[in-house]
Scaffold this active site. Sequence first.
Site, PDB file in Angstrom:
ATOM      1  CB  SER A 151      -0.953   0.008   1.202  1.00  0.00           C
ATOM      2  OG  SER A 151      -2.059  -0.825   0.952  1.00  0.00           O
TER       3      SER A 151
ATOM      4  CE  LYS B 258      -4.533   1.952  -0.625  1.00  0.00           C
ATOM      5  NZ  LYS B 258      -3.928   0.659  -0.328  1.00  0.00           N
TER       6      LYS B 258
ATOM      7  CB  SER C 121      -4.672   1.781   3.955  1.00  0.00           C
ATOM      8  OG  SER C 121      -3.768   1.281   2.988  1.00  0.00           O
TER       9      SER C 121
ATOM     10  CE  LYS D  72      -1.538   4.123   2.750  1.00  0.00           C
ATOM     11  NZ  LYS D  72      -1.563   2.940   3.661  1.00  0.00           N
TER      12      LYS D  72
END
Length: 389
Positions: A67, A70, A127, A229
């Site tokens: 992720s 992202k 997320s 993140k």
Amino acid sequence: MPYSTVVRTLLLSFLVFALLTLTWTTAQAEPIPPLSPLPVRGYILVDHQSGNVLAEVKSDERMEPASITKLMTAYVVYKALKSGKIHLNDQVTISEKAWRTSGSKMFIKLGTQVSVDDLLRGMVVQSGNDATVALAEHVAGSEETFAKLMNQEAERLGLKNSHFTNAPGMPDPNHYMSARDIATLARALIRDFPDQYPRYAERSFKYNNIEQQNRNRLLLTDPSVDGVKTGHTESAGYCLVSSAKRNDTRLIGVVLGAQKEKDRFSASKTLLDYGFSFFESRKLHDANTPVITTRIWKGQENELPLGVVHPLYVTVPKGQAAQVSTTTTVQPTIIAPVQKDQPLGEIVVKLGDQEVSKTPLVALQDVPESGWFGRMIDAILLFFHSLFS
């Protein structure tokens, strides 16, 4: 006091001062202790302002980012917002593909309309893979086309070991990033979109009566951390890109491939503390401020100021800032027309004899060609200049 006594006192004082100075200099020159091994596959620690690397292991190896992908999705969306292509209050109709996307979710409902602002918070804080696909479709019409935009931005930002096939970071053999590329992307996101960055410090977000906590637990344990993140899949392991600001220094740490969730947080905390303990940053030049002025030929101006696009910083071991030096080189002959931000030289930063960084020197203004008479005069002057230079 007898003259000989005065002389002995002065000599003794000088000797003590010299010894103290030598001791202080030696102490400042002591090498920084190496970082202890971290329980991750690869990592990197960089200073946000200077880009200088403070620690790294396998930082250029291509790995699955999960992720953390992202961040690139967000970068492309923020760019679309900045250009006016989309707006925060746009209402996005949730497609079946977005609704069915597996993995972490914002829990948006099929066929409903959700604002871009809410989808961004669903992607950044929760997320949510479903929110991420919805944003990609809104910007580019399809996730496949959006992935092409992601790869275009990766190339523009100089990410040499990154390739994207989807927006959320789902496992794919052709979907990868390196720790260095992730750090470069995080620096660009914070620098280019400071108004969007505060979302990454939000600790929770509630949508559809479901409140989810930010997966970055460093936000709860270290007040200097304000992003960025997490990422996790079975194949990628536990990953985290973290950013913290203490006083005027911001550091970015990237850890990839931890086997346990707690390891990505402990490793990131160790990286950040190491950097803040042993390094310091200094600003050398402001952006868009002349560093040097050089001659330009056949233009409507005779002199051209050169500078840097972004503020130029250097990060060095604490106590060694006095050893920093800079040298500039410029193209020997610059002929108009010249456009603003056109590279025409470089500035090299050294710590002692070691080169730390190279940064392009760019034109700080446009210089159009002069008229035919001015060009003729400069052609003659340039001929004689070349003879004697």
